[in-house]
Write a protein that holds these residues in place. Sequence first.
Motif, PDB file in Angstrom:
ATOM      1  N   GLN A 193     -96.321  -8.831  14.001  1.00 33.01           N
ATOM      2  CA  GLN A 193     -95.359  -7.673  12.222  1.00 33.01           C
ATOM      3  C   GLN A 193     -95.903  -8.490  11.068  1.00 33.01           C
ATOM      4  OE1 GLN A 193     -95.001  -4.634  12.799  1.00 33.01           O
ATOM      5  NE2 GLN A 193     -95.279  -4.964  15.598  1.00 33.01           N
ATOM      6  N   TYR A 194     -95.564  -9.887  11.067  1.00 25.18           N
ATOM      7  CA  TYR A 194     -95.994 -10.875  10.300  1.00 25.18           C
ATOM      8  C   TYR A 194     -97.451 -10.306   9.360  1.00 25.18           C
ATOM      9  CZ  TYR A 194     -96.622 -14.672   7.934  1.00 25.18           C
ATOM     10  OH  TYR A 194     -97.117 -15.626   6.951  1.00 25.18           O
ATOM     11  N   LEU A 195     -97.794 -10.627  10.360  1.00 25.44           N
ATOM     12  CA  LEU A 195     -99.599 -10.731  10.374  1.00 25.44           C
ATOM     13  C   LEU A 195     -99.829  -8.769   9.190  1.00 25.44           C
ATOM     14  CD1 LEU A 195    -101.129 -12.841  12.912  1.00 25.44           C
ATOM     15  CD2 LEU A 195    -101.116 -13.550  10.277  1.00 25.44           C
ATOM     16  N   SER A 196    -100.036  -8.483  10.299  1.00 27.58           N
ATOM     17  CA  SER A 196     -99.552  -6.920   9.403  1.00 27.58           C
ATOM     18  C   SER A 196     -99.066  -6.746   7.664  1.00 27.58           C
ATOM     19  CB  SER A 196     -98.563  -6.022  10.882  1.00 27.58           C
ATOM     20  OG  SER A 196     -99.107  -4.615  10.363  1.00 27.58           O
ATOM     21  N   ARG A 197     -97.915  -7.025   7.444  1.00 30.63           N
ATOM     22  CA  ARG A 197     -97.041  -7.109   6.394  1.00 30.63           C
ATOM     23  C   ARG A 197     -97.868  -8.002   5.182  1.00 30.63           C
ATOM     24  NH1 ARG A 197     -92.316  -8.059   9.686  1.00 30.63           N
ATOM     25  NH2 ARG A 197     -92.363  -9.942   8.961  1.00 30.63           N
ATOM     26  N   LEU A 198     -98.646  -8.894   6.146  1.00 29.28           N
ATOM     27  CA  LEU A 198     -99.368  -9.818   5.562  1.00 29.28           C
ATOM     28  C   LEU A 198    -100.623  -9.355   4.719  1.00 29.28           C
ATOM     29  CD1 LEU A 198     -98.889 -12.537   3.910  1.00 29.28           C
ATOM     30  CD2 LEU A 198    -100.197 -13.930   6.145  1.00 29.28           C
ATOM     31  N   GLY A 199    -101.050  -7.796   5.182  1.00 29.72           N
ATOM     32  CA  GLY A 199    -102.432  -7.313   5.805  1.00 29.72           C
ATOM     33  C   GLY A 199    -103.483  -8.078   6.470  1.00 29.72           C
ATOM     34  N   CYS A 200    -103.514  -9.150   6.729  1.00 32.57           N
ATOM     35  CA  CYS A 200    -104.124 -10.124   7.482  1.00 32.57           C
ATOM     36  C   CYS A 200    -105.099  -8.544   8.322  1.00 32.57           C
ATOM     37  CB  CYS A 200    -103.695 -10.964   8.930  1.00 32.57           C
ATOM     38  SG  CYS A 200    -105.113 -11.558   9.572  1.00 32.57           S
ATOM     39  N   PRO A 201    -106.690  -8.791   7.604  1.00 30.82           N
ATOM     40  CA  PRO A 201    -107.276  -7.751   8.636  1.00 30.82           C
ATOM     41  C   PRO A 201    -107.508  -7.468   9.784  1.00 30.82           C
ATOM     42  CG  PRO A 201    -108.563  -8.881   7.320  1.00 30.82           C
ATOM     43  CD  PRO A 201    -106.959  -9.533   7.458  1.00 30.82           C
ATOM     44  N   TYR A 202    -107.818  -8.375  10.690  1.00 30.02           N
ATOM     45  CA  TYR A 202    -107.890  -8.815  11.824  1.00 30.02           C
ATOM     46  C   TYR A 202    -106.665 -10.153  13.088  1.00 30.02           C
ATOM     47  CZ  TYR A 202    -111.492  -6.931  10.648  1.00 30.02           C
ATOM     48  OH  TYR A 202    -113.059  -5.605   9.964  1.00 30.02           O
ATOM     49  N   ILE A 203    -106.949  -9.689  14.437  1.00 32.27           N
ATOM     50  CA  ILE A 203    -106.057 -10.524  15.444  1.00 32.27           C
ATOM     51  C   ILE A 203    -106.414 -10.519  16.855  1.00 32.27           C
ATOM     52  CG2 ILE A 203    -103.721 -10.418  13.797  1.00 32.27           C
ATOM     53  CD1 ILE A 203    -103.095  -8.125  15.577  1.00 32.27           C
ATOM     54  N   GLN A 204    -106.452 -11.751  16.926  1.00 34.87           N
ATOM     55  CA  GLN A 204    -106.801 -12.181  18.225  1.00 34.87           C
ATOM     56  C   GLN A 204    -105.490 -12.992  18.749  1.00 34.87           C
ATOM     57  OE1 GLN A 204    -110.309 -13.711  18.154  1.00 34.87           O
ATOM     58  NE2 GLN A 204    -110.602 -14.924  20.284  1.00 34.87           N
ATOM     59  N   GLY A 205    -105.409 -12.657  20.644  1.00 40.18           N
ATOM     60  CA  GLY A 205    -104.211 -13.965  20.947  1.00 40.18           C
ATOM     61  C   GLY A 205    -103.862 -12.662  22.114  1.00 40.18           C
ATOM     62  N   PHE A 206    -102.702 -14.058  22.572  1.00 41.62           N
ATOM     63  CA  PHE A 206    -101.972 -12.982  24.196  1.00 41.62           C
ATOM     64  C   PHE A 206    -101.276 -12.421  23.947  1.00 41.62           C
ATOM     65  CE2 PHE A 206    -103.265 -17.956  26.088  1.00 41.62           C
ATOM     66  CZ  PHE A 206    -104.158 -17.855  25.661  1.00 41.62           C
ATOM     67  N   GLN A 207    -100.866 -11.737  22.693  1.00 37.70           N
ATOM     68  CA  GLN A 207     -99.981 -11.225  22.373  1.00 37.70           C
ATOM     69  C   GLN A 207    -100.751  -9.453  22.487  1.00 37.70           C
ATOM     70  OE1 GLN A 207     -96.819  -9.562  21.877  1.00 37.70           O
ATOM     71  NE2 GLN A 207     -96.492  -7.647  21.521  1.00 37.70           N
ATOM     72  N   ILE A 208    -102.014  -9.333  22.408  1.00 36.47           N
ATOM     73  CA  ILE A 208    -102.870  -8.344  22.244  1.00 36.47           C
ATOM     74  C   ILE A 208    -103.830  -8.447  23.649  1.00 36.47           C
ATOM     75  CG2 ILE A 208    -104.999  -7.368  21.138  1.00 36.47           C
ATOM     76  CD1 ILE A 208    -103.439  -9.352  18.957  1.00 36.47           C
ATOM     77  N   CYS A 209    -104.293  -9.285  24.138  1.00 32.03           N
ATOM     78  CA  CYS A 209    -105.179  -8.761  25.017  1.00 32.03           C
ATOM     79  C   CYS A 209    -105.382 -10.839  25.605  1.00 32.03           C
ATOM     80  CB  CYS A 209    -105.686  -8.264  25.645  1.00 32.03           C
ATOM     81  SG  CYS A 209    -106.596  -8.400  26.808  1.00 32.03           S
ATOM     82  N   GLU A 210    -105.383 -10.764  27.067  1.00 36.37           N
ATOM     83  CA  GLU A 210    -106.311 -12.332  27.408  1.00 36.37           C
ATOM     84  C   GLU A 210    -107.121 -12.497  27.619  1.00 36.37           C
ATOM     85  OE1 GLU A 210    -105.156 -12.205  32.021  1.00 36.37           O
ATOM     86  OE2 GLU A 210    -103.511 -12.565  30.539  1.00 36.37           O
ATOM     87  N   PRO A 211    -107.753 -13.012  27.562  1.00 38.28           N
ATOM     88  CA  PRO A 211    -108.936 -12.798  27.976  1.00 38.28           C
ATOM     89  C   PRO A 211    -109.666 -12.177  29.199  1.00 38.28           C
ATOM     90  CG  PRO A 211    -108.793 -15.332  27.054  1.00 38.28           C
ATOM     91  CD  PRO A 211    -108.008 -14.658  27.645  1.00 38.28           C
TER      92      PRO A 211
END
Length: 289
Positions: free
Chosen positions: A245-263
């Motif tokens: 949510q923080y990165l979304s408010r900040l306008g960071c275009p792309y994200i990667q990490g366990f919250q979205i999906c693990e490898p």
Amino acid sequence: YSAKHSRQSIVIFDEELHEGVEAEFQLLTNLKTALARGELTLYYQPIVCTQSGDIYGVEALLRWPQADGTVIMPDKFITLAERNNLIKQLSAFVINRVFQDLVILLEVHSSLEVHINLSCQDFVEQNLISTLAMLLDTHQIDPKHVVFELTESTVMQEVEKARSLIETLIEMGFSVSIDDFGTGFSSFSILKELPISQIKIDGSFVSLSHESEKDQAIVETSMFLARKLNCSIVAEGVESDACLQYLSRLGCPYIQGFQICEPLSLSECIKWMNSRLMVKGAMKRLDGR
Ligand code: C2E
Ligand code: MG
Ligand code: MG
Ligand code: MG
């Protein structure tokens, strides 16, 4: 040592060191065998658009499955391969396998970008470019779908070689991203000196950025810098919804990490992408009513 030899030199025998060397030698031998038999495998971790949740790409990550069902992670064998001149073969294996898999992944998601990690030794070796040209041709890959990740420290070890490699990669139609951004000692120099189109801000700054002021300062400054320099930015190590949510408010275009999906393995990744695309499609249809 032979009797003759031992007369000339004193050999201090360190039991612990010897065991370490022995274990490393064993691991190296096993790694060579695994490579020759094609036993290494690639996992893919999705990278998504922060605002829409749309799939932007996947990062290829090496895994070394063992007979007993355990898996050796890349941190345990990449440096070993680097120290023992094995990177050339390892990278050729990775690129070949990723291109093979990419053909399948593009059938699921036609605008997908795949990220491939390179090691410092990949620039010293002269073969990388010719290997790449050959593999592009073999698999009929459009290089616009491929992003090479280089770490800051890797690039700074051999700036001139890195520059020439990066320029050639870009001429060939690939993109280049700086991995683990912020963890090296020359983050600014890299952005100033090299034709980089993306940075991946290191997970160590991202994971707690929603609650740590210092991490926030680093993440926000990197974002500002990237924007000014026309670089795209991926935040790695997103582990919680609060961080997302923080990165979304900040306008960071792309994200990667366990919250979205693990490898994920290739087949799991295809399933993940398909279900994500299906949900997205359904939501769009609902919105349209
Ligand atoms: P990297 O390129 O920075 O890759 C990201 C690492 O963070 C991966 O570890 C990934 O599994 C992990 N990760 C992803 N999301 C999260 C998260 O939310 N939290 C945390 N704590 N970690 C997360 P992995 O797969 O163990 O790879 C470690 C490193 O090994 C990679 O770091 C990369 O530098 C290297 N590596 C992996 N595959 C290859 C390869 O094919 N070639 C080369 N040369 N290096 C590779
Ligand atoms: Mg990476
Ligand atoms: Mg990284
Ligand atoms: Mg790394």
